[in-house]
Design an enzyme around this catalytic site. Structure first.
Site, PDB file in Angstrom:
ATOM      1  N   GLU A  12      -9.418   5.703   3.016  1.00  6.11           N
ATOM      2  CA  GLU A  12     -10.561   4.809   3.309  1.00  6.11           C
ATOM      3  C   GLU A  12      -9.758   3.765   4.442  1.00  6.11           C
ATOM      4  O   GLU A  12      -8.625   3.251   3.413  1.00  6.11           O
ATOM      5  CB  GLU A  12     -11.675   4.129   2.529  1.00  6.11           C
ATOM      6  CG  GLU A  12     -11.304   3.151   1.823  1.00  6.11           C
ATOM      7  CD  GLU A  12     -10.015   3.428   0.850  1.00  6.11           C
ATOM      8  OE1 GLU A  12      -9.906   4.912   0.178  1.00  6.11           O
ATOM      9  OE2 GLU A  12      -9.283   3.008   0.181  1.00  6.11           O
TER      10      GLU A  12
ATOM     11  N   SER B 178       1.521  -9.480  -0.475  1.00  3.40           N
ATOM     12  CA  SER B 178       1.411  -7.946  -0.649  1.00  3.40           C
ATOM     13  C   SER B 178       1.055  -7.836   1.009  1.00  3.40           C
ATOM     14  O   SER B 178       1.605  -6.472   1.160  1.00  3.40           O
ATOM     15  CB  SER B 178      -0.439  -8.177  -1.760  1.00  3.40           C
ATOM     16  OG  SER B 178      -1.115  -8.766   0.311  1.00  3.40           O
TER      17      SER B 178
ATOM     18  N   LYS C   3       1.151  -1.040   0.526  1.00  2.00           N
ATOM     19  CA  LYS C   3      -0.277  -0.429  -0.072  1.00  2.00           C
ATOM     20  C   LYS C   3       1.179   1.390  -0.166  1.00  2.00           C
ATOM     21  O   LYS C   3       0.730   2.368  -0.413  1.00  2.00           O
ATOM     22  CB  LYS C   3      -0.809   0.222   1.084  1.00  2.00           C
ATOM     23  CG  LYS C   3      -2.162  -1.400   0.907  1.00  2.00           C
ATOM     24  CD  LYS C   3      -2.922  -1.154   0.370  1.00  2.00           C
ATOM     25  CE  LYS C   3      -3.799  -2.246   0.601  1.00  2.00           C
ATOM     26  NZ  LYS C   3      -4.799  -1.987  -0.676  1.00  2.00           N
TER      27      LYS C   3
END
Ligand SMILES: Cc1ncc(COP(=O)(O)O)c(C=O)c1O
Lengths: 262, 609
Positions: free
Chosen positions: B327, B593, B305
């Site tokens: 969010e 991830s 991210k």
């Protein structure tokens, strides 16, 4: 001629439009509320068809939408109620909601059902102008449904001109960039914005909405536009089991003076 | 599809036979008396005996229409190629008889507008070097002039193409280029082709890789903000000024050298990139394939991210924004956003579903310590979708000073493209690392989990046009695809609009969004990004799903075989390995991830540690 255009032809000031959510507070209240509103002086009705993810709405309308959905409100049911409503109510009716239910219903089916139920216009905030113009305008025109666009204080003059060109019915001026249910404060900047729009000499009538909650704010709005739209404040006032009764007392505050002005 | 070949200027019988054996798409015969390769009154048998799969083509310059028609009939010409000043009406008159190719001599003053009138009356254009002798100069024209060619009509490229041009031709990235026309540079003497040269050229051309973006299908965003049927910007007017500002500036800002320099420097020195590509030996043994893990879990803050939040915070600064909202589902994007806000000294508000606040408590604590305000979203299913709704409402109410850092490849255009660009560093590095480690930058399979789809899009990005690389996107099946508790969007969804773009989403007949479910907060979302919807619909990528149970097991397996505790999101991608079959030779890349620290409580509860 479409009822919306007829209305603005005969009434240029203090047009009072009321928003409420279909199927709230009771699933079957849609028609009774409309009748009570017309009787007590509303010039136009905006009926919300509920959606699960209403991003442009504040807590009150979110809650009324959720309540209506949980009670079983659907577009099919709403169109049935609207046919009945049209036998009893003569003021213009608009449907307001989000694009996804319309796409699933089919845009052509939706417009056709609107026309058959005597709906005069639509407000679909998340239907973009580009897609409307390219894909859907012909269908809306075919069934004589006015598609109403929103304008905010941040909307550029060029875009407002474009909206004016594409609009039939009226243009919905947001008092500020906000979700529904905030309080309208007519500050220097908002009055400058309203004056700027007024000075543009648009071909369509304008209605100010979002945040009109009292007679005072309604009167202020009417200084700059052809009228005002009351939503959240009205929805808040609705109460089971006899919402129509509440409608009359809510409307007294507005109509007393409004009708003497018009 | 790669361009076919045409050999022009033939007349010798033996030579024609030899060229026929190479199977070009077209063989050309010059019926213009002024040419050094004029066929004269050649025996019709010579042309009519050529197999029908090769189109015999007559080349003419300002010939009388009736004469052309006579020769078409006599030689049974499959096509005519017109090199003179023939008018559109002239072309139209021949169309009923044969395929019409109109040739144009190109130089710097050529007006591409003249082509429009010929589009409907021809099958192809042919772009040649402009010469007084109507072609045949052996010289190339400046191919970059074709940038001015705007029509969609297919064309032949001609003029001075030689034996050494294979690579350059293969790099031309234009799907309108249907055929390549060769002639004088392959000759021993005018009209007599050097078969050896030609045959080498044919072999090399057929073996050459197609240009990188040379696809019949465009998998990336177009100028209207769409990926095929998906994408767009379905937003209320209140969001329009902000989204439009982004749309107008994002590419210009991102592509500026100073932006790239700062972005790359932060990725390297702050995030710790490049992240390793690790050949997991014991996992490879178990599955009988070479399993490479792209270690996004080793990034600062523990997931992919941060690649996106670094990019977007720099962009927000360029746009002069003072306040950041986001969010988050698993909390990884929230932490990554809070982190870059601390780094740059900007105010930060993160919306998070009430349920996610409970199940991802460590990340909530991190965000708070980083100085962010965490706001609980209590509507709907109280998860990622509802957090996104709240963030959008915040942006509507704060239209001037706020930038919304969306955490995945969702939202109105340009977000899906912008986030994919920032995440594409994952596949950019992977290609280099694969080349170093295996000698081939293309693996057999690439796998990634999909919530909104940002780690998957970053992992797929630079492989999308490598047709032989199979892309597999793994969604969360929750308690089972048809259990009523699932987030397997492509299996359960239909086309519709959610959070500002047209994509695929889980919804009722009535168009109401269905509440998803997954044990993994980051995958608990009822939609996917529009580019994923396009990859799904075109079948470029395969979309599959695994259950809660399967992913938890895969998480434990990786932990105990390789000493890596994965995020439950990433464990979904790993779990799909169990369902694949390998022969021992395949190279497989799995995007790891994120790391599993945030999921310890869920793992502990499930396995009863
Ligand atoms: C580790 C990890 N992987 C994957 C995801 C899913 O998001 P996306 O599909 O955008 O990569 C998340 C989201 O929170 C995450 O934290």
């Amino acid at each position: 001629m479409n009822r919306i255009n007829q209305l603005f032809e005969k009434k240029k000031n203090n047009v009072l439009s009321i928003y409420y959510t279909a199927g709230y507070p009771g699933l079957g209240d849609t028609v009774a509320i409309a009748e009570a509103l017309e009787e007590s002086g509303a010039d136009m009705l905006e009926i919300g068809f509920p959606y699960s993810d209403p991003v442009a709405d504040g807590p009150v309308i979110q809650a009324s939408s959720k309540h209506a959905l949980d009670s079983g409100m659907t577009l099919d049911l709403l169109f049935k109620q609207l046919k009945e409503l049209r036998n009893k109510v003569t003021v213009p009716v608009l449907l307001m909601g989000y694009v996804n239910p319309v796409l699933q219903y089919g845009v052509e089916n939706f417009c056709k059902a609107c026309a058959e139920a005597g709906v005069d216009g639509c407000i679909v905030p998340d239907l973009p102008m580009y897609e409307y113009e390219e894909l859907y305008q012909d269908v809306f025109l075919k069934y004589d449904i006015c598609n109403v666009f929103l304008v905010t204080p941040q909307t550029s003059e060029e875009r407002i001109r474009k909206i004016d060109g594409l609009s039939k019915g009226f243009i919905y001026l947001l008092s500020s960039s906000a979700t529904t249910g905030q309080n309208l404060q007519v500050s220097d900047t908002t009055s400058a914005y309203f004056s700027r729009i007024k000075a543009m000499g648009l071909k369509n009538p304008t209605m100010i909405g979002f945040g009109i909650s009292s007679k005072e704010t309604f009167d202020k709005a009417c200084l700059y536009a052809n009228g005002g739209i009351i939503g959240t404040a009205f929805v808040k006032s609705l109460q089971s089991p006899d919402p129509a009764k509440g409608v009359r007392s809510f409307m007294e505050e507005f109509t007393g003076t409004v009708s003497s002005l018009s | 599809m790669k361009a076919g070949l045409k050999v022009c200027g033939m007349r010798d019988a033996m030579n024609i036979q030899a060229v026929t054996a190479l199977h070009p798409a077209y063989i050309g015969f010059i019926f213009y008396p002024g040419s050094a390769r004029y066929v004269g009154s050649v025996d019709p048998e010579l042309l009519t005996s050529i197999p029908a799969t090769i189109k015999t083509t007559g080349v003419f310059v300002n010939a009388a229409l009736e004469e052309v028609k006579r020769l078409i009939a006599l030689y049974q010409l499959k096509a005519v190629q017109l090199h003179g000043a023939e008018s559109p009406e002239y072309c139209a008159a021949l169309q009923p008889y044969t395929e019409v190719i109109k040739a144009f001599g190109i130089n710097y003053s050529f007006d591409f507008e003249t082509l429009t009138a010929y589009e409907k009356v021809t099958s192809y254009f042919l772009f040649d070097t402009l010469t007084v002798n109507h072609g045949g100069s052996g010289k190339r024209f400046d191919w970059s002039l074709l940038k001015q060619y705007r029509l969609n009509h297919p064309y032949f490229l001609s003029g001075g193409i030689g034996p050494d041009d294979v690579n350059e031709l293969a790099s031309i990235d234009d799907k309108r280029l249907h055929f390549i026309d060769v002639n004088s540079r392959f000759e021993k003497s005018p009209g007599l082709k050097d078969i050896e040269l030609l045959s080498t050229f044919f072999t090399l051309w057929n073996a050459a890789p197609a240009a990188k973006n040379y696809n019949d299908m465009n998998y990336f965003v177009n100028e209207k903000g769409y990926y095929g049927d998906f994408g767009g910007a379905y937003i209320p007017e209140m969001l329009y000024p902000n989204v439009e500002e982004l749309r107008q500036h994002y590419l210009e800002i991102i592509n500026a050298p100073d932006f790239q320099q700062e972005f790359r420097a932060l990725l390297k020195d702050y995030v710790g990139r490049p992240s390793p590509l690790y050949l997991a030996k014991r996992l490879s043994e178990k599955y009988n394939a070479n399993i490479f893990l792209k270690r996004e879990d080793l990034n600062h803050t523990g997931a992919h991210k941060i690649n996106n939040t670094i990019g977007q915070i720099l962009l927000a600064e360029k746009l002069g924004k003072k306040r950041i909202i986001a969010e988050t589902g698993a909390g990884q994007h929230g932490v990554a956003t809070a982190t870059v806000c601390a780094l740059r000294g900007l105010e930060c508000v993160v919306y998070m579903g009430e349920i996610d606040i409970q199940r991802q408590a460590p990340n909530v604590a991190r965000m708070k310590m980083l100085g962010a305000k965490v706001v609980s979203a209590v509507s709907g299913s109280k998860t990622l979708k509802d957090a996104t709704n709240e963030a959008m409402r915040d942006w509507i109410n704060n239209p001037v000073d706020t930038h919304y850092i969306i955490g995945s490849v969702v939202g109105p255009h340009p977000y899906p493209d912008m986030v994919a660009l920032f995440q594409s560093v994952i596949s950019e590095e992977t290609k280099k690392q694969l080349l170093e480690q295996t000698g081939n930058d293309q693996p057999d399979y690439v796998l990634a989990c999909v919530g909104g789809g940002s780690n998957a899009m970053g992992m797929f990005y630079h492989f999308i046009n490598d047709k032989d690389v199979k892309l597999i996107a793994v969604e969360a099946a929750g308690k089972g695809v048809h259990s009523g508790h699932s987030a397997a969007t492509t299996a359960l969804g239909k086309e519709g609009v959610l959070h500002g773009s047209r994509s695929i989403l889980m919804q009722t007949e009535d168009g109401q969004v269905i509440e998803p479910y997954s044990i993994s907060a980051g995958l608990d979302y009822p939609g996917i990004g529009p580019q994923h919807a396009h990859l799904f619909k075109t079948t470029r990528a395969e979309y599959v799903s695994v259950s809660d149970e399967e992913s938890l097991d895969a998480g434990l397996l990786l932990t105990q075989l390789e000493g890596i505790i994965p995020a439950i999101e990433s464990a979904h991608a790993l779990a799909y390995l169990e369902k694949m079959e390998f022969t021992g030779k395949e190279n497989v890349v799995v995007c790891l991830s994120g790391r599993g620290d945030k999921d310890m409580e869920t793992y502990m509860k499930h396995f009863g540690f």
